[in-house]
Design a protein around this motif. Structure first.
Motif, PDB file in Angstrom:
ATOM      1  N   ARG A 222       0.854  -1.332  -0.042  1.00 49.39           N
ATOM      2  CA  ARG A 222       0.129   0.158  -0.027  1.00 49.39           C
ATOM      3  C   ARG A 222       0.919   1.371   0.040  1.00 49.39           C
ATOM      4  O   ARG A 222       0.586   2.183  -0.637  1.00 49.39           O
ATOM      5  N   VAL A 223       1.703   1.185   0.819  1.00 49.42           N
ATOM      6  CA  VAL A 223       2.837   2.475   0.792  1.00 49.42           C
ATOM      7  C   VAL A 223       3.370   2.672  -0.497  1.00 49.42           C
ATOM      8  O   VAL A 223       3.670   3.588  -1.072  1.00 49.42           O
ATOM      9  N   ALA A 224       3.922   1.461  -1.235  1.00 51.73           N
ATOM     10  CA  ALA A 224       4.385   1.570  -2.509  1.00 51.73           C
ATOM     11  C   ALA A 224       3.505   2.113  -3.573  1.00 51.73           C
ATOM     12  O   ALA A 224       3.750   3.026  -4.271  1.00 51.73           O
ATOM     13  N   MET A 225       2.249   1.732  -3.757  1.00 49.73           N
ATOM     14  CA  MET A 225       1.348   2.100  -4.459  1.00 49.73           C
ATOM     15  C   MET A 225       0.894   3.393  -4.312  1.00 49.73           C
ATOM     16  O   MET A 225       0.948   4.280  -5.359  1.00 49.73           O
ATOM     17  N   ARG A 226       0.810   3.918  -3.141  1.00 46.22           N
ATOM     18  CA  ARG A 226       0.544   5.359  -2.996  1.00 46.22           C
ATOM     19  C   ARG A 226       1.753   6.083  -3.325  1.00 46.22           C
ATOM     20  O   ARG A 226       1.818   7.574  -3.872  1.00 46.22           O
ATOM     21  N   GLY A 227       3.167   5.704  -3.285  1.00 47.14           N
ATOM     22  CA  GLY A 227       4.125   6.291  -3.846  1.00 47.14           C
ATOM     23  C   GLY A 227       4.254   6.138  -5.427  1.00 47.14           C
ATOM     24  O   GLY A 227       5.328   6.759  -6.033  1.00 47.14           O
ATOM     25  N   GLY A 228       3.489   5.496  -6.142  1.00 48.20           N
ATOM     26  CA  GLY A 228       3.607   5.457  -7.475  1.00 48.20           C
ATOM     27  C   GLY A 228       4.177   4.367  -7.920  1.00 48.20           C
ATOM     28  O   GLY A 228       4.589   4.085  -9.077  1.00 48.20           O
ATOM     29  N   VAL A 229       4.373   3.121  -7.096  1.00 49.40           N
ATOM     30  CA  VAL A 229       5.151   1.839  -7.383  1.00 49.40           C
ATOM     31  C   VAL A 229       4.328   0.805  -7.426  1.00 49.40           C
ATOM     32  O   VAL A 229       3.827   0.461  -6.238  1.00 49.40           O
ATOM     33  N   GLY A 230       4.230  -0.201  -8.241  1.00 54.20           N
ATOM     34  CA  GLY A 230       3.695  -1.299  -8.271  1.00 54.20           C
ATOM     35  C   GLY A 230       4.415  -2.399  -7.459  1.00 54.20           C
ATOM     36  O   GLY A 230       5.509  -2.421  -7.480  1.00 54.20           O
ATOM     37  N   ALA A 231       3.537  -3.299  -7.075  1.00 54.95           N
ATOM     38  CA  ALA A 231       4.358  -4.211  -6.073  1.00 54.95           C
ATOM     39  C   ALA A 231       3.965  -5.736  -6.299  1.00 54.95           C
ATOM     40  O   ALA A 231       2.858  -6.045  -7.134  1.00 54.95           O
ATOM     41  N   PHE A 232       4.690  -6.782  -6.038  1.00 60.81           N
ATOM     42  CA  PHE A 232       4.460  -8.138  -6.345  1.00 60.81           C
ATOM     43  C   PHE A 232       4.952  -8.885  -5.090  1.00 60.81           C
ATOM     44  O   PHE A 232       5.894  -8.463  -4.316  1.00 60.81           O
ATOM     45  N   ILE A 233       4.085  -9.712  -4.578  1.00 61.51           N
ATOM     46  CA  ILE A 233       4.162 -10.392  -3.262  1.00 61.51           C
ATOM     47  C   ILE A 233       4.010 -12.042  -3.589  1.00 61.51           C
ATOM     48  O   ILE A 233       2.854 -12.235  -4.219  1.00 61.51           O
ATOM     49  N   GLY A 234       5.164 -12.727  -3.465  1.00 56.79           N
ATOM     50  CA  GLY A 234       5.017 -14.148  -3.853  1.00 56.79           C
ATOM     51  C   GLY A 234       6.469 -14.946  -3.624  1.00 56.79           C
ATOM     52  O   GLY A 234       7.169 -14.447  -3.161  1.00 56.79           O
ATOM     53  N   LYS A 235       6.180 -16.048  -4.049  1.00 57.02           N
ATOM     54  CA  LYS A 235       7.422 -16.882  -4.484  1.00 57.02           C
ATOM     55  C   LYS A 235       8.416 -16.640  -5.444  1.00 57.02           C
ATOM     56  O   LYS A 235       8.026 -16.391  -6.528  1.00 57.02           O
ATOM     57  N   VAL A 236       9.729 -16.938  -4.943  1.00 57.70           N
ATOM     58  CA  VAL A 236      10.862 -16.833  -5.762  1.00 57.70           C
ATOM     59  C   VAL A 236      11.961 -17.945  -5.376  1.00 57.70           C
ATOM     60  O   VAL A 236      12.561 -17.766  -4.370  1.00 57.70           O
ATOM     61  N   THR A 237      11.578 -19.021  -5.851  1.00 55.24           N
ATOM     62  CA  THR A 237      12.235 -20.281  -5.429  1.00 55.24           C
ATOM     63  C   THR A 237      13.151 -20.875  -6.320  1.00 55.24           C
ATOM     64  O   THR A 237      14.025 -21.820  -6.194  1.00 55.24           O
TER      65      THR A 237
END
Length: 368
Positions: A222-237
């Motif tokens: 939410r902080v990133a989005m408010r700052g104009g940055v898209g985010a990804f949350i997930g696995k990197v394995t």
């Protein structure tokens, strides 16, 4: 086109449950980061793991609970963590740089400007900045500590105007329920607005070696989005997972935003400043601030708390206590208490202030 990418890796991805660094995992992440670097992207890494890496080496049998013990473990573990990253990244001809930050650094506009200039120069020289909270001097007080590196990664992404924030976790995204408990749970692929319902879907606890759970990651998004940055949350394995996450086809949840990046001033006001008071406003004032692009006038103020002065930052809330945003106040606390609810002409007769607006719209940022 080359992008700026902030990657956040948590303790559980770098260490074992018993503590100590997992060199194989660090080697894997170094390869993934090196590939993005070779693609021409400007890569920044926000890493946890200092306490987890150091507590065994210092002689503790489990992750310490007391602040001074955590700080001692971090002092040992941070050196081990950086050494491991340096060794693995050097295999690809990449130099890594250590940057340790505290909440106080972000709260001070000059200090965070200096930190940004350092990061910019490192990226210009094709060096990967490795950023962590300075656990050896941070405290557990809310105003001075990030709480976890999820929040720190979002602040770094907004500060550097990154194109994407990748938060790596052991879950492949956000689900309607915990899929480990309910196999019928459905994964949410994309989120455009983080509502209270979205936050309720996230659990609170992290692993035994980390501090952040899914909720902290969503709040960081939410902080990133408010700052104009898209985010990804997930696995990197697996091999290529980081590239997939960056390219929009990763195993996780994407948080999209249509907002533009914020100026340094607005970022400081919204994310880094320390409010000195709180102002509650009525429904009309809330609508004017959020949807009308208007300034806050005394007539819309219901009440206020705190000992603030002209030029201080205050938090603005609705009648129910929900946060609307922050702004630079033009009134002292006693002046606003006298002016609350009055029309502008009446305020001008009763209270001597430089500006009639309680908060001018140019000194305001919405956090709703």
């Amino acid at each position: 086109m080359p992008d700026r990418i902030v990657v956040k890796i948590g303790s559980s991805s770098l260490t074992s449950e018993e503590g100590g660094l997992n060199k194989e995992r660090i080697g894997y992440f170094a390869r993934e980061l090196a590939f993005q670097h070779a693609e021409g992207h400007a890569v920044m890494l926000v890493t946890s793991g200092a306490v987890a890496a150091g507590f065994r080496r210092i002689g503790y049998v489990s992750r310490p609970k007391l602040v001074h013990e955590k700080q001692a473990a971090a002092a040992v573990g941070q050196a081990l963590l950086m050494q491991a990253y340096q060794e693995e990244l050097s295999k690809y001809g990449i130099v890594a740089a250590q940057i340790l930050l505290t909440r106080a650094d972000f709260s001070n506009r000059r200090r965070i400007q200096n930190a940004l200039m350092t990061i910019e120069e490192l990226l210009k020289q094709r060096i990967i900045p490795i950023i962590n909270e300075n656990d050896t001097v941070a405290t557990d007080e809310l105003v001075l500590k990030f709480g976890d590196n999820d929040n720190l990664s979002a602040l770094v992404a907004a500060l550097t105007k990154a194109s994407k924030l990748v938060i790596i976790t052991d879950m492949d995204g956000l689900y309607t329920e915990d899929p480990r408990i309910n196999p019928e749970a459905v994964k949410i692929g994309r989120v455009e607005q983080i509502s209270d319902d979205i936050l309720k879907l996230a659990g609170g606890a992290g692993s035994s070696v980390g501090t952040g759970g899914m909720r902290s990651k969503i709040e960081a998004a939410r902080v990133a989005m408010r700052g104009g940055v898209g985010a990804f949350i997930g696995k990197v394995t697996n091999e290529g997972d980081l590239a997939a996450a960056v390219n929009g086809v990763g195993s996780g949840t994407y948080f999209d935003t249509k907002l533009h990046s914020l100026s340094m001033k607005k970022q400081w006001l919204g994310f880094h400043s320390l409010p000195q008071g709180r102002i509650a406003v009525d429904d009309g004032a809330a609508h004017a601030l959020l949807a009308g692009g208007k300034s806050l006038l005394p007539a819309g103020v219901v009440n206020s708390t705190g000992d603030f002065h002209p030029g201080d930052v205050v938090e603005v809330v609705d009648r129910h206590g929900g946060t609307l945003g922050r702004g630079v106040v033009n009134y002292a606390a006693w002046q606003l208490q006298a002016a609350a609810g009055l029309g502008s002409e009446e305020v001008a007769r009763r209270v001597e202030v430089t500006r009639i607006e309680v908060i001018h719209r140019d000194e305001w940022i919405s956090l709703k």
